[in-house]
Design a protein around this motif. Sequence first.
Motif, PDB file in Angstrom:
ATOM      1  N   ARG A 180       9.362  -4.711  -4.502  1.00  7.77           N
ATOM      2  CA  ARG A 180       7.943  -4.426  -4.758  1.00  7.77           C
ATOM      3  C   ARG A 180       7.043  -4.704  -3.546  1.00  7.77           C
ATOM      4  O   ARG A 180       6.130  -3.936  -3.253  1.00  7.77           O
ATOM      5  N   PRO A 181       7.276  -5.789  -2.780  1.00  4.82           N
ATOM      6  CA  PRO A 181       6.387  -6.071  -1.638  1.00  4.82           C
ATOM      7  C   PRO A 181       6.432  -5.026  -0.535  1.00  4.82           C
ATOM      8  O   PRO A 181       5.585  -5.045   0.361  1.00  4.82           O
ATOM      9  N   TYR A 182       7.417  -4.117  -0.585  1.00  7.88           N
ATOM     10  CA  TYR A 182       7.547  -3.089   0.449  1.00  7.88           C
ATOM     11  C   TYR A 182       6.826  -1.792   0.070  1.00  7.88           C
ATOM     12  O   TYR A 182       6.712  -0.889   0.902  1.00  7.88           O
ATOM     13  N   GLY A 183       6.360  -1.693  -1.161  1.00  5.88           N
ATOM     14  CA  GLY A 183       5.572  -0.545  -1.587  1.00  5.88           C
ATOM     15  C   GLY A 183       6.394   0.660  -1.960  1.00  5.88           C
ATOM     16  O   GLY A 183       6.561   0.964  -3.138  1.00  5.88           O
ATOM     17  N   GLY A 184       6.908   1.357  -0.981  1.00  2.00           N
ATOM     18  CA  GLY A 184       7.658   2.563  -1.296  1.00  2.00           C
ATOM     19  C   GLY A 184       8.150   3.278  -0.058  1.00  2.00           C
ATOM     20  O   GLY A 184       7.868   2.887   1.083  1.00  2.00           O
ATOM     21  N   ILE A 185       8.881   4.351  -0.308  1.00  2.00           N
ATOM     22  CA  ILE A 185       9.504   5.147   0.748  1.00  2.00           C
ATOM     23  C   ILE A 185       9.201   6.616   0.474  1.00  2.00           C
ATOM     24  O   ILE A 185       9.334   7.086  -0.661  1.00  2.00           O
ATOM     25  N   ARG A 186       8.811   7.339   1.522  1.00  3.03           N
ATOM     26  CA  ARG A 186       8.748   8.794   1.443  1.00  3.03           C
ATOM     27  C   ARG A 186       9.183   9.358   2.790  1.00  3.03           C
ATOM     28  O   ARG A 186       8.761   8.863   3.836  1.00  3.03           O
ATOM     29  N   ILE A 187      10.019  10.364   2.754  1.00  3.82           N
ATOM     30  CA  ILE A 187      10.459  11.079   3.955  1.00  3.82           C
ATOM     31  C   ILE A 187      10.112  12.547   3.736  1.00  3.82           C
ATOM     32  O   ILE A 187      10.505  13.133   2.721  1.00  3.82           O
ATOM     33  N   PRO A 192       3.178 -11.344   6.335  1.00  2.00           N
ATOM     34  CA  PRO A 192       3.823 -10.551   7.386  1.00  2.00           C
ATOM     35  C   PRO A 192       3.702  -9.053   7.099  1.00  2.00           C
ATOM     36  O   PRO A 192       3.443  -8.651   5.963  1.00  2.00           O
ATOM     37  N   ALA A 193       3.911  -8.223   8.114  1.00  2.00           N
ATOM     38  CA  ALA A 193       4.010  -6.780   7.932  1.00  2.00           C
ATOM     39  C   ALA A 193       5.474  -6.442   7.672  1.00  2.00           C
ATOM     40  O   ALA A 193       6.330  -6.662   8.530  1.00  2.00           O
ATOM     41  N   ARG A 194       5.753  -5.982   6.458  1.00  2.00           N
ATOM     42  CA  ARG A 194       7.138  -5.718   6.067  1.00  2.00           C
ATOM     43  C   ARG A 194       7.538  -4.260   6.256  1.00  2.00           C
ATOM     44  O   ARG A 194       8.676  -3.966   6.611  1.00  2.00           O
ATOM     45  N   SER A 195       6.599  -3.352   5.939  1.00  2.00           N
ATOM     46  CA  SER A 195       6.949  -1.938   5.881  1.00  2.00           C
ATOM     47  C   SER A 195       5.753  -1.086   6.267  1.00  2.00           C
ATOM     48  O   SER A 195       4.601  -1.541   6.233  1.00  2.00           O
ATOM     49  N   HIS A 225       0.818  -1.216   0.000  1.00  2.00           N
ATOM     50  CA  HIS A 225       0.000   0.000   0.000  1.00  2.00           C
ATOM     51  C   HIS A 225       0.853   1.268   0.000  1.00  2.00           C
ATOM     52  O   HIS A 225       0.372   2.338  -0.359  1.00  2.00           O
ATOM     53  N   GLY A 226       2.106   1.151   0.401  1.00  2.00           N
ATOM     54  CA  GLY A 226       3.006   2.299   0.374  1.00  2.00           C
ATOM     55  C   GLY A 226       3.291   2.797  -1.027  1.00  2.00           C
ATOM     56  O   GLY A 226       3.830   3.899  -1.202  1.00  2.00           O
ATOM     57  N   ALA A 227       2.945   2.005  -2.043  1.00  2.00           N
ATOM     58  CA  ALA A 227       3.139   2.421  -3.433  1.00  2.00           C
ATOM     59  C   ALA A 227       1.958   3.231  -3.954  1.00  2.00           C
ATOM     60  O   ALA A 227       2.008   3.731  -5.081  1.00  2.00           O
ATOM     61  N   ILE A 228       0.913   3.378  -3.155  1.00  2.00           N
ATOM     62  CA  ILE A 228      -0.241   4.207  -3.532  1.00  2.00           C
ATOM     63  C   ILE A 228      -0.042   5.555  -2.853  1.00  2.00           C
ATOM     64  O   ILE A 228      -0.120   5.657  -1.624  1.00  2.00           O
ATOM     65  N   LEU A 229       0.206   6.588  -3.633  1.00  2.00           N
ATOM     66  CA  LEU A 229       0.682   7.848  -3.064  1.00  2.00           C
ATOM     67  C   LEU A 229      -0.283   8.430  -2.044  1.00  2.00           C
ATOM     68  O   LEU A 229       0.141   8.981  -1.028  1.00  2.00           O
ATOM     69  N   HIS A 230      -1.579   8.362  -2.302  1.00  2.00           N
ATOM     70  CA  HIS A 230      -2.577   8.893  -1.387  1.00  2.00           C
ATOM     71  C   HIS A 230      -3.485   7.758  -0.904  1.00  2.00           C
ATOM     72  O   HIS A 230      -4.708   7.809  -1.050  1.00  2.00           O
TER      73      HIS A 230
END
Length: 443
Positions: free
Chosen positions: A412-419, A237-240, A221-226
């Motif tokens: 890909r399974p981690y979705g994404g990163i934003r700081i 498991p919960a990865r990220s 879900h981290g790959a969905i910006l909003h």
Amino acid sequence: MTAPDLAMLYPQHIEQLLARTAQALQRGGFDHLVVPSGTLHYHLFDDRDYPFATNPQFKAWVPLTRNPGSWVVVTPGQKPTLIYLQPFDYWHAVPEAPSGYWVEHFDVVVIRKPDEALQHLPRDAARCAILGEPQSTLGAFVPNNPPAVVNYLEYHRAYKTPYEIAMMRQATRIGVRAHRAAERAFRAGASEFGIHLAYCQAAGQDASELPYNNIVALNEHGAILHYTERDHLPPKPARSFLIDAGGSFRGYASDITRTYAHDTGGEFQALIDAVDAAQLAMCDAVRAGFDYKQLHLDAHLALAGILKDFGISKLSPEAALETGVSNVFFPHGIGHGIGLQVHEVAGFAANDSGGTIAKPDGHPYLRLTRVLEPGMVVTIEPGIYFVDLLLDGLRQGPHADAVDWDRIAAFRPYGGIRIEDNVACTDGAPLNLTREGFAANAA
């Protein structure tokens, strides 16, 4: 920040607003500025109201956010007037009489019915710049939002007074406290919905009081910006965990994003650390005279360098930017102005008379194109994402061989990163309100 501190800062803030208003009214050819707080909006075919959102032009003057039916009237050379609706009502809680450090700077008139405001508004509505939504119309006072006045006020709203920085610092402290609680909930195995509740509890604000809808995203879900769906069961498991959420303080907002790995010793954590280090360097570039558009392009180069270092991209940073490959992994802008609104106004304004500063070609989602100046507060929010839709487009396009698809599959399974931090431009080194807040609220 205590009430006495705000009391010391507020007089200079109100003087600045009065000076800006006098100039704006002169440009527009008006005698008075009239600003309604706003009115309640109701669902069609129902008697339920939507959560009330105060007119930003109103809360620039007074720290009131739950007072529909009130007005601020400003006439150059005179003390501004606050027309304050305190209705007779036994269905709802009635707002208390105005009090606090700011009240002495206004002539306060209390009314009991909305229509009573007409007795205290200027005689000739045609001589008024009335800033608000059409629903705030009262008699002849129809919001006209004259461009000359709005352009001037919104352009200069980018320059925060010390009082406003103090308000935003308080909003940041609220947001940081809630972010700490959200991380603890994630590490305890909570669902997205559970993390959201923990955030609201720690902030002391419900969803309608927060400055925007919380983004609480686990794993892909981290790959969905909003992303705002908030599953009620945690993934296994919960990865990220990516959380983009802020806090509100008397009309001012903070906007903070953090990303966490469940395995703090793994490769995704290393990728988070690399983005975090790059983000800090971008924050340090918030200097007077620096073009925010260039900061955005520099962010692409920095993130493309990280992608190459981690074996995801095969291109040089320059080639990744030129070919648009960097846009696949960083598809939004580096940030925006922030203050009374999360996405502060006049981000593209060429000057205080209007006009537009264009976005860089190929970067349609950048929300700020102005040159940075002291007083501006901006977000810096680089990200790296693994978005299926964008990756599929890359795979089908001419640059499919520019990346290592096995490495992408691993991330890909981690979705994404934003700081994301909120950073104030000064005459010298920038002031990072967010990092300051986290340092004061150590885990």
